[in-house]
Scaffold this motif. Sequence first.
Motif, short mmCIF file in Angstrom:
data_model
loop_
_atom_site.label_atom_id
_atom_site.label_comp_id
_atom_site.label_asym_id
_atom_site.label_seq_id
_atom_site.Cartn_x
_atom_site.Cartn_y
_atom_site.Cartn_z
N TYR A 224 -5.89 23.65 -11.55
CA TYR A 224 -4.55 23.15 -11.25
C TYR A 224 -4.66 21.74 -10.67
O TYR A 224 -5.62 21.44 -9.95
CB TYR A 224 -3.85 24.06 -10.23
CG TYR A 224 -3.76 25.49 -10.68
CD1 TYR A 224 -2.73 25.91 -11.51
CD2 TYR A 224 -4.73 26.41 -10.30
CE1 TYR A 224 -2.66 27.23 -11.93
CE2 TYR A 224 -4.67 27.72 -10.72
CZ TYR A 224 -3.63 28.12 -11.54
OH TYR A 224 -3.56 29.42 -11.97
N LYS A 225 -3.69 20.91 -10.98
CA LYS A 225 -3.60 19.56 -10.43
C LYS A 225 -2.20 19.35 -9.89
O LYS A 225 -1.38 18.65 -10.49
CB LYS A 225 -3.91 18.52 -11.51
CG LYS A 225 -5.36 18.50 -11.96
CD LYS A 225 -5.59 17.56 -13.13
CE LYS A 225 -5.68 16.15 -12.62
NZ LYS A 225 -6.06 15.20 -13.67
N PRO A 226 -1.88 19.93 -8.72
CA PRO A 226 -0.51 19.88 -8.21
C PRO A 226 -0.01 18.48 -7.90
O PRO A 226 1.15 18.19 -8.09
CB PRO A 226 -0.55 20.75 -6.95
CG PRO A 226 -1.97 20.79 -6.55
CD PRO A 226 -2.77 20.65 -7.82
N GLY A 227 -0.85 17.59 -7.43
CA GLY A 227 -0.44 16.23 -7.12
C GLY A 227 -0.77 15.25 -8.22
O GLY A 227 -0.51 14.06 -8.10
N GLY A 228 -1.39 15.75 -9.28
CA GLY A 228 -1.77 14.89 -10.39
C GLY A 228 -3.15 14.28 -10.26
O GLY A 228 -3.63 13.65 -11.18
N LYS A 229 -3.81 14.45 -9.12
CA LYS A 229 -5.12 13.84 -8.94
C LYS A 229 -6.18 14.87 -8.55
O LYS A 229 -7.17 15.05 -9.24
CB LYS A 229 -5.06 12.73 -7.90
CG LYS A 229 -6.35 11.99 -7.74
CD LYS A 229 -6.22 10.82 -6.80
CE LYS A 229 -7.54 10.09 -6.70
NZ LYS A 229 -7.47 8.95 -5.81
#
Length: 75
Positions: A40-45
């Motif tokens: 998962y990449k919840p913040g995009g990073k």
Amino acid sequence: MDEKTILLKPLLTLKEASLYTSLSVVHLRFLVYNNRITSYKPGGKLVYIERSSLDAYLRSNPSTASTTSKKGGTK
């Protein structure tokens, strides 16, 4: 990072996952890129990996004693 803390967390960062599995961060990124483990990449990073997905990956493709202890061919 304390080992007991890693064992309690359901989601691990790449660094924590590397400590948990003894796989390199580069190899874990490869597994994520090829969708071999759930991430998962919840913040995009920052990438988080499911510990259960790592366990399933480590248990995949089991070897038996007969296939790992084969000796060279006969003459």
